[in-house]
Design a protein around this motif. Structure first.
Motif, short mmCIF file in Angstrom:
data_model
loop_
_atom_site.label_atom_id
_atom_site.label_comp_id
_atom_site.label_asym_id
_atom_site.label_seq_id
_atom_site.Cartn_x
_atom_site.Cartn_y
_atom_site.Cartn_z
N LEU A 92 -5.17 8.58 4.13
CA LEU A 92 -4.56 7.66 3.16
C LEU A 92 -3.60 6.69 3.85
O LEU A 92 -3.47 5.54 3.44
N ASP A 93 -2.95 7.16 4.91
CA ASP A 93 -2.06 6.30 5.68
C ASP A 93 -2.88 5.14 6.28
O ASP A 93 -2.46 3.97 6.26
N MET A 94 -4.06 5.48 6.78
CA MET A 94 -4.92 4.44 7.36
C MET A 94 -5.26 3.39 6.30
O MET A 94 -5.19 2.19 6.55
N CYS A 95 -5.59 3.87 5.10
CA CYS A 95 -5.98 2.92 4.04
C CYS A 95 -4.79 2.10 3.57
O CYS A 95 -4.89 0.90 3.37
N ARG A 96 -3.62 2.75 3.41
CA ARG A 96 -2.49 1.97 2.87
C ARG A 96 -1.99 0.96 3.90
O ARG A 96 -1.48 -0.11 3.54
N THR A 97 -2.15 1.28 5.19
CA THR A 97 -1.72 0.31 6.20
C THR A 97 -2.58 -0.96 6.13
O THR A 97 -2.09 -2.07 6.32
N VAL A 98 -3.88 -0.79 5.81
CA VAL A 98 -4.75 -1.96 5.65
C VAL A 98 -4.19 -2.87 4.55
O VAL A 98 -4.11 -4.09 4.68
N SER B 266 10.77 1.81 4.78
CA SER B 266 9.83 2.57 5.60
C SER B 266 9.56 1.84 6.91
O SER B 266 9.36 0.63 6.92
N ALA B 267 9.53 2.59 7.99
CA ALA B 267 9.18 1.98 9.28
C ALA B 267 7.68 1.70 9.29
O ALA B 267 6.92 2.37 8.59
N ALA B 268 7.28 0.69 10.09
CA ALA B 268 5.86 0.31 10.08
C ALA B 268 5.07 1.15 11.07
O ALA B 268 4.38 0.63 11.94
N VAL B 269 5.21 2.45 10.99
CA VAL B 269 4.52 3.35 11.93
C VAL B 269 3.79 4.44 11.15
O VAL B 269 4.07 4.64 9.98
N PRO B 270 2.86 5.15 11.80
CA PRO B 270 2.10 6.16 11.07
C PRO B 270 2.99 7.18 10.37
O PRO B 270 3.97 7.66 10.94
N GLY B 271 2.66 7.47 9.13
CA GLY B 271 3.32 8.56 8.41
C GLY B 271 4.70 8.26 7.85
O GLY B 271 5.32 9.10 7.21
N ALA B 272 5.19 7.02 8.04
CA ALA B 272 6.55 6.71 7.58
C ALA B 272 6.64 6.77 6.06
O ALA B 272 7.68 7.11 5.50
N GLY B 273 5.55 6.42 5.39
CA GLY B 273 5.55 6.40 3.92
C GLY B 273 5.90 7.76 3.34
O GLY B 273 6.52 7.87 2.28
N MET B 274 5.52 8.83 4.03
CA MET B 274 5.76 10.16 3.50
C MET B 274 7.24 10.54 3.59
O MET B 274 7.75 11.27 2.75
N GLY C 137 0.83 -1.21 0.00
CA GLY C 137 0.00 0.00 0.00
C GLY C 137 0.86 1.25 0.00
O GLY C 137 0.62 2.21 -0.74
N THR C 138 1.91 1.22 0.81
CA THR C 138 2.80 2.38 0.91
C THR C 138 3.50 2.64 -0.43
O THR C 138 3.59 3.78 -0.88
N SER C 139 3.97 1.58 -1.08
CA SER C 139 4.70 1.82 -2.33
C SER C 139 3.75 2.29 -3.43
O SER C 139 4.12 3.13 -4.26
N1 ASP Z 1 1.70 3.49 8.32
C1 ASP Z 1 2.24 2.54 7.38
C2 ASP Z 1 2.41 1.19 8.05
O1 ASP Z 1 2.61 1.13 9.23
C3 ASP Z 1 3.49 3.00 6.75
C4 ASP Z 1 3.20 4.21 5.89
O2 ASP Z 1 2.77 4.00 4.76
O3 ASP Z 1 3.34 5.34 6.33
O4 ASP Z 1 2.34 0.19 7.40
#
Ligand code: ASP
Length: 441
Positions: A399-405, A360-368, A321-323
């Motif tokens: 969008l972060d919420m959706c891509r994490t799903v 990317s770390a698996a935490v909120p907002g890391a994708g950005m 999702g992030t990529s």
């Molecule tokens: N929040 C995403 C995750 O934990 C990473 C991101 O896309 O920011 O998977």
């Protein structure tokens, strides 16, 4: 009365949280009330999930590998996992790039909107901190990620959730050594870790008891902190393209589950849904990991020998999702700011978004953060980076919420694929959370 299934409880919590959040935005002092009195429940929940992530990886990976009895099997699983992860990520980026090139969400955005977004967000500490963080991550060499994977102090690794790959590295080495010393000598350790594994999984069950209340709190907090609705509307087309791409990824996973894994795709969705709902509510694959593992092992029937490796590794390096989002966002920003992209630029995006999702770390907002690196790789002017990020910042959290799903669903799908390919996909063996609850009570 039959108890409502967990995913329904969580879903109801989420809907009520959103409604409550909207009500509170209309009340004076409502957002402070939510921040002070409601949000802490969500924060505690996320902390508790993170709290058990490392013990869970330790216990379950040791159990998984030591049950294998043969190291070559582990090599086989490892190789399949890596190849499948890379393949699904490339599919995700390709879908994103195709959609953003065909639908061109950046073309329609007016100068006025760009100015407003720039004025509102370009100097925002959120945007600036992402650029700084990206600068820190970029200044290292190409093999640095391998170096970073190896801990020089086991206890240091175990005491930092951000060092998940180091924990996995140590644990794999430990478990292989356990296999090599022979069954008899390894017996006490094996019994200890087997037992630890049961305990930690039971802790997941206990923590999940507060999940419906926690998601209520998390979503109410997201709603009261969301930006100006007009700005959100201006970015609707861009957000729509990302969400459409993510939805196509779900279809892609379901087709794989139906055709290759040969399971009913809707059954799969139902089993994994609590993990997806948590991924949506927490925006963190790492926090969701304990629940993903529990669902995949107990409710889907993937053997621990596969899931204990595939899922923790996936949570850190596989982010479809992030990529996908990084591909769409990079092209959208370029379109909106009139920065022309050649075909080779787009290929560079595929490659860097693949590497960025691994990093990317698996935490909120890391994708950005990693998006900054993707943009730099295509020669995006450094002085315009803040403007570029400002364009998409307002919708980043939803969008972060959706891509994490999607990140979590991708990990679960790959674990099923790998399990199927090595004959380790069995029957679900659900262990109810309240197995011995009465006796203890
Ligand atoms: N929040 C995403 C995750 O934990 C990473 C991101 O896309 O920011 O998977």
């Amino acid at each position: 009365m039959r108890k409502l299934e967990l995913h329904w409880q969580i879903l109801i919590g989420m809907v009520l949280g959103i409604v409550f959040g909207f009500i509170m935005t209309g009340v004076s002092g409502g957002d402070e009330f939510v921040g002070d009195w409601i949000n802490p429940i969500g924060t505690i929940f996320v902390k508790m999930l993170k709290l058990i992530a490392i013990p869970l990886i330790l216990a379950s990976l040791i159990k998984g590998i030591s049950d294998l009895k043969d190291i070559s099997k582990f090599r086989n699983i490892g190789l399949r996992t890596m190849v499948t992860y890379i393949a699904t990520t490339v599919v995700a980026i390709t879908i994103g790039l195709m959609l953003v090139n065909v639908l061109q969400p950046g073309e329609g955005i007016s100068e006025e909107t760009i100015t407003t977004l720039t004025e509102t967000y370009a100097q925002d500490s959120g945007v600036q901190s992402k650029i700084q963080e990206a600068g820190r991550q970029k200044s290292s060499g190409p093999l640095q990620f391998l170096v970073d994977m190896v801990p020089d102090n086991a206890f240091n690794a175990f005491s930092n959730n951000g060092l998940m790959l180091q924990v996995i590295f140590f644990t794999i080495l430990f478990a292989i050594a356990m296999l090599l010393i022979g069954e008899e000598r390894a017996k006490p350790l094996k019994r200890f870790f087997d037992s630890l594994n049961y305990v930690v999984l039971k802790m997941v069950d206990l923590i999940m008891l507060i999940a419906p209340y926690a998601v209520f709190a998390l979503l109410a907090n997201v709603v009261v902190n969301s930006g100006d609705p007009d700005l959100l509307l201006a970015l609707l087309k861009y957000a729509g393209v990302v969400v459409l791409g993510l939805s196509l990824m779900v279809v892609f996973y379901l087709i794989i589950v139906g055709t290759y894994v040969k399971k009913n795709p809707f059954w799969f969705l139902k089993q994994i849904s609590p993990a997806q709902l948590l991924a949506f509510s927490t925006s963190s694959s790492a926090a969701t990991l304990p629940v993903t593992m529990e669902r995949v092992e107990e409710h889907i029937g993937v053997d621990k020998e596969v899931s204990s490796f595939v899922l923790p590794v996936g949570a850190t390096i596989n982010m479809d999702g992030t990529s996908l989002y990084q591909g769409v966002a990079a092209v959208f920003i370029s379109q909106a700011l009139g920065f022309d992209l050649s075909f080779s630029d787009q290929l560079t995006i595929v490659l860097t978004a693949l590497l960025a999702s691994i990093g990317s770390a698996a935490v909120p907002g890391a994708g950005m953060v990693m998006l900054v690196i993707v943009l730099e790789s295509i020669g995006f002017p450094a002085d315009k980076l803040a403007i570029g990020l400002a364009l998409i910042f307002a919708v980043d959290r939803p969008l972060d919420m959706c891509r994490t799903v999607i990140n979590v669903t991708g990990d679960a799908t790959v674990s099923m694929m790998v399990a199927k390919s090595v004959g380790k996909l069995g029957k679900p063996r659900v262990e109810d959370w309240d197995d011995h609850y009465d006796e203890v009570k």
